[in-house]
Design a protein around this motif. Sequence first.
Motif, mmCIF file in Angstrom:
data_model
loop_
_atom_site.group_PDB
_atom_site.id
_atom_site.type_symbol
_atom_site.label_atom_id
_atom_site.label_comp_id
_atom_site.label_asym_id
_atom_site.label_seq_id
_atom_site.Cartn_x
_atom_site.Cartn_y
_atom_site.Cartn_z
ATOM 1 N N SER A 2 -59.698 -7.219 28.005
ATOM 2 C CA SER A 2 -60.316 -6.595 27.080
ATOM 3 C C SER A 2 -59.504 -6.598 25.507
ATOM 4 O O SER A 2 -58.175 -6.594 25.868
ATOM 5 N N GLU A 3 -60.102 -6.460 24.497
ATOM 6 C CA GLU A 3 -59.374 -6.495 23.479
ATOM 7 C C GLU A 3 -58.350 -5.057 22.955
ATOM 8 O O GLU A 3 -57.385 -5.237 22.828
ATOM 9 N N GLU A 4 -59.165 -4.122 23.778
ATOM 10 C CA GLU A 4 -58.213 -2.902 23.844
ATOM 11 C C GLU A 4 -57.211 -2.856 24.645
ATOM 12 O O GLU A 4 -55.940 -2.501 24.232
ATOM 13 N N ARG A 5 -57.078 -3.466 25.901
ATOM 14 C CA ARG A 5 -55.933 -3.944 26.567
ATOM 15 C C ARG A 5 -54.912 -4.577 25.917
ATOM 16 O O ARG A 5 -53.666 -4.543 26.063
ATOM 17 N N PHE A 6 -55.327 -5.873 25.670
ATOM 18 C CA PHE A 6 -54.824 -6.839 24.877
ATOM 19 C C PHE A 6 -53.811 -6.214 23.416
ATOM 20 O O PHE A 6 -52.764 -6.110 23.361
ATOM 21 N N ASP A 7 -54.491 -5.323 22.995
ATOM 22 C CA ASP A 7 -53.889 -4.512 21.687
ATOM 23 C C ASP A 7 -52.786 -3.606 22.261
ATOM 24 O O ASP A 7 -51.705 -3.584 21.736
ATOM 25 N N ARG A 8 -53.109 -2.827 23.433
ATOM 26 C CA ARG A 8 -52.061 -2.263 24.193
ATOM 27 C C ARG A 8 -50.716 -3.097 24.603
ATOM 28 O O ARG A 8 -49.668 -2.498 24.059
ATOM 29 N N LEU A 9 -51.204 -3.815 25.090
ATOM 30 C CA LEU A 9 -49.995 -4.873 25.494
ATOM 31 C C LEU A 9 -49.016 -5.356 24.158
ATOM 32 O O LEU A 9 -47.974 -5.400 24.379
ATOM 33 N N GLU A 10 -49.749 -5.427 23.158
ATOM 34 C CA GLU A 10 -49.365 -6.022 22.000
ATOM 35 C C GLU A 10 -48.513 -5.105 21.358
ATOM 36 O O GLU A 10 -47.292 -5.257 21.103
ATOM 37 N N ASN A 11 -48.826 -3.833 21.510
ATOM 38 C CA ASN A 11 -48.254 -2.822 20.961
ATOM 39 C C ASN A 11 -46.938 -2.494 21.548
ATOM 40 O O ASN A 11 -45.897 -2.139 21.108
ATOM 41 N N GLN A 12 -46.964 -2.425 23.040
ATOM 42 C CA GLN A 12 -45.980 -2.295 23.783
ATOM 43 C C GLN A 12 -44.878 -3.338 23.683
ATOM 44 O O GLN A 12 -43.715 -2.985 23.625
#
Length: 88
Positions: A2-12
């Motif tokens: 999901s886009e939200e999970r991708f954003d979290r991983l990118e932020n991490q």
Amino acid sequence: MSEERFDRLENQLSQIVQAMTVMQNRIDSIEGTLMIAMRSGFDSMQVAINDLNVDLNVMEVQTERNARKSRRVNQRVTALEARVDDLD
């Protein structure tokens, strides 16, 4: 993914990269500090070695002078002993 999970991983991942950059800067700073301390210590040791060499040279000159004086005194003593023997 999901886009939200991708954003979290990118932020991490971004946070990890920032932390690694901070750690690299600290390592660079520590390396610089160590190099300065090592150079300073080496310079101090070099000055001490130079001072010891100067002292050693002075002592060698004094030893040579003392040896000459001692030879002269021995020659005088021998000459005086010869005179005393001649008087007897």
